[in-house]
Design a protein around this motif. Structure first.
Motif, PDB file in Angstrom:
ATOM      1  N   UNK A 106       5.241  41.417  32.448  1.00  0.00           N
ATOM      2  CA  UNK A 106       5.422  40.838  31.125  1.00  0.00           C
ATOM      3  C   UNK A 106       6.060  39.458  31.122  1.00  0.00           C
ATOM      4  N   UNK A 107       6.768  39.116  32.177  1.00  0.00           N
ATOM      5  CA  UNK A 107       7.382  37.789  32.191  1.00  0.00           C
ATOM      6  C   UNK A 107       7.729  37.367  33.609  1.00  0.00           C
ATOM      7  N   UNK A 108       7.898  36.068  33.764  1.00  0.00           N
ATOM      8  CA  UNK A 108       8.401  35.499  35.008  1.00  0.00           C
ATOM      9  C   UNK A 108       9.906  35.323  34.874  1.00  0.00           C
ATOM     10  N   UNK A 109      10.609  35.290  35.983  1.00  0.00           N
ATOM     11  CA  UNK A 109      11.994  34.832  35.973  1.00  0.00           C
ATOM     12  C   UNK A 109      12.005  33.401  35.421  1.00  0.00           C
TER      13      UNK A 109
ATOM     14  N   UNK B 243      11.464  30.681  37.915  1.00  0.00           N
ATOM     15  CA  UNK B 243      10.082  30.576  38.395  1.00  0.00           C
ATOM     16  C   UNK B 243       9.199  29.927  37.331  1.00  0.00           C
TER      17      UNK B 243
ATOM     18  N   UNK C 268       8.722  52.503  36.538  1.00  0.00           N
ATOM     19  CA  UNK C 268       7.652  51.766  37.224  1.00  0.00           C
ATOM     20  C   UNK C 268       7.327  52.375  38.587  1.00  0.00           C
TER      21      UNK C 268
ATOM     22  N   UNK D 198       8.125  39.315  42.370  1.00  0.00           N
ATOM     23  CA  UNK D 198       7.933  39.256  40.915  1.00  0.00           C
ATOM     24  C   UNK D 198       6.959  38.135  40.557  1.00  0.00           C
ATOM     25  N   UNK D 199       7.143  36.960  41.172  1.00  0.00           N
ATOM     26  CA  UNK D 199       6.229  35.844  40.910  1.00  0.00           C
ATOM     27  C   UNK D 199       4.831  36.137  41.441  1.00  0.00           C
TER      28      UNK D 199
ATOM     29  N   UNK E 265       3.208  38.444  38.901  1.00  0.00           N
ATOM     30  CA  UNK E 265       2.940  37.780  37.619  1.00  0.00           C
ATOM     31  C   UNK E 265       1.834  36.742  37.760  1.00  0.00           C
TER      32      UNK E 265
ATOM     33  N   UNK F  42      11.957  30.479  46.348  1.00  0.00           N
ATOM     34  CA  UNK F  42      11.409  31.188  45.193  1.00  0.00           C
ATOM     35  C   UNK F  42      10.662  30.250  44.265  1.00  0.00           C
ATOM     36  N   UNK F  43      11.208  29.047  44.072  1.00  0.00           N
ATOM     37  CA  UNK F  43      10.549  28.057  43.221  1.00  0.00           C
ATOM     38  C   UNK F  43       9.279  27.551  43.892  1.00  0.00           C
TER      39      UNK F  43
ATOM     40  N   UNK G 187       6.586  30.154  43.512  1.00  0.00           N
ATOM     41  CA  UNK G 187       6.030  30.205  42.158  1.00  0.00           C
ATOM     42  C   UNK G 187       5.023  29.076  41.953  1.00  0.00           C
ATOM     43  N   UNK G 188       5.390  27.879  42.387  1.00  0.00           N
ATOM     44  CA  UNK G 188       4.493  26.728  42.238  1.00  0.00           C
ATOM     45  C   UNK G 188       3.195  26.954  43.025  1.00  0.00           C
TER      46      UNK G 188
END
Lengths: 267, 267
Positions: free
Chosen positions: A249-252, A255, B47, B138-139, B142, B254-255, B258-259
């Protein structure tokens, strides 16, 4: 050149800037009121100095005297040398990177001043987590944002943990407060910026919105958990989403910020 | 339907799965050996169940009995009810989200199995920080990555903190180990993937490399601090960088992830 002097009494008033560093509430009141902030670790101290902040004092454990020799040679502020146990007693934690500096705050610029020279700005609402805030500044600096604008309830970017997580990026990306919130967003629009609100419920895909084609873009991001408030969403020009897969449902927020900062700056 | 039973003795063997949760070293050995992992908090427990993991037992403080009523009704595993103080005594920390579940591990798939159905995979080397690892999962979930491949020295994605930071994404993105490292990367290439190493010293800009045009892409990311090892870089097909501004030398991993995940999936 400052002559390092050994301090042995935890109650010595020369150590006052460094007391109770783990008490977030206390430091949050004290630091802005006393006009100081704490830089921790060799790299961050060097970056604060390079960015033009004036040093009030430095606190070093003996083994850091050699590493910081050139900084000490340049400093006109007192350098206090303390044993690790005393450093822990004063600050409240085990200072892994045995070097701390108390630095003088500079007056924050006005948002209007930053907007005059900027093309890409981040607008953060309600970011109270210092780690997230620091991480966002690090990404903002790395990915080419010109400035960061903060809602009045955002945390202090110069709080020790935010400074550390940002790796000193809070010194290189200029920032200002937007007050009153959210009506001060009108001034951002008046300065020629299109306000894009990043939200999982956004009507348009980030890629479709093509923010890199905008002459001036302001990317609005809300706090972890709740996201942007209704009032902030209403004040935006457009709501965009980063498409999500796997039912997530969402990203951090860190991120999401990295993705948005990249998208607005990539050709 | 399982009948919740109150437990009052911290040494009760029924609580054995939950002892010493803050002892990372201990848990890192015990959990894989005993074939369990710990899911923490209502959302993550739900989950894990939705992803098909079998529950061994659940540990709840009394006020969570209501919230978890439907989970209890479905469960065939024992439900232990303990006071918050006892939960803290057993686990070693204050269990804010007063619900823990011990879940059964499933055998990991082989990398080849995952590669057969995937178009976009992340390859992580040396990620030992559970928070970074969870955030990257998580990234990955997503932003639409099909699988994650881990070098043998990466941390365990099912360690409690990684599961929590991932918000349960470690259950929805399949993952496998690549062993031996880095020679097992040859199998990734043989499966039709182009191996792109993300590194600040990369010869080509990520945007120029246009990974979204590749039929099959594997994005390699190294640990915070050191980045990818020389051996891993040598095993890649291409080295790409995310362009940096403001003199920043690197993004948080982490960034960067995500990119890269966004760039490889955006049209």
């Amino acid at each position: 050149m400052s002559e390092p002097r050994t301090v042995t009494d935890p109650a010595d008033p020369r150590l006052a800037d460094y007391t109770g560093l783990t008490d977030v509430e206390l430091r949050r009141r004290r630091e802005p009121a006393e006009g100081l902030f704490i830089a921790e670790g060799e790299k961050v101290i060097r970056r604060a100095l390079a960015a033009g902040f004036r040093m009030r004092s430095m606190l070093l454990t003996p083994k850091w005297l050699g590493v910081m020799e050139d900084v000490i040679a340049e400093a006109d502020a007192p350098v206090h040398v303390v044993e690790p146990a005393l450093a822990e007693q004063v600050t409240g934690y085990h200072v892994h990177r045995g070097a701390l500096a108390s630095m003088e705050r500079q007056p924050l610029p006005e948002a209007a001043e930053l907007l005059a020279d900027a093309r890409r700005v981040a607008v953060l609402e309600g970011l109270i987590d210092h780690t997230n805030l620091g991480a966002i500044f690090r990404s903002a600096a790395a990915l080419g944002m010109d400035a960061v604008l903060l809602s009045p309830d955002c945390a202090d970017p110069l709080y020790r943990r935010a400074v550390k997580t940002s790796m000193g990026a809070v010194f290189s990306v200029p920032y200002a407060r937007l007050d009153p919130w959210p009506s001060a967003l009108d001034a951002v629009r008046a300065a020629g910026f299109r306000l894009l609100a990043l939200t999982p419920s956004g009507a348009e895909d980030l890629a479709v919105a093509a923010p890199h084609l905008l002459p001036k873009a302001a990317l609005m991001l809300g706090a972890e958990g709740d996201g942007l408030t209704r009032r902030a969403l209403d004040a935006a020009d457009q709501r965009v989403r980063i498409p999500m897969a796997h039912g997530v449902d969402s990203l951090n927020v860190g991120a999401a910020a990295a993705v948005a900062f990249y998208a607005v700056n990539s050709a």
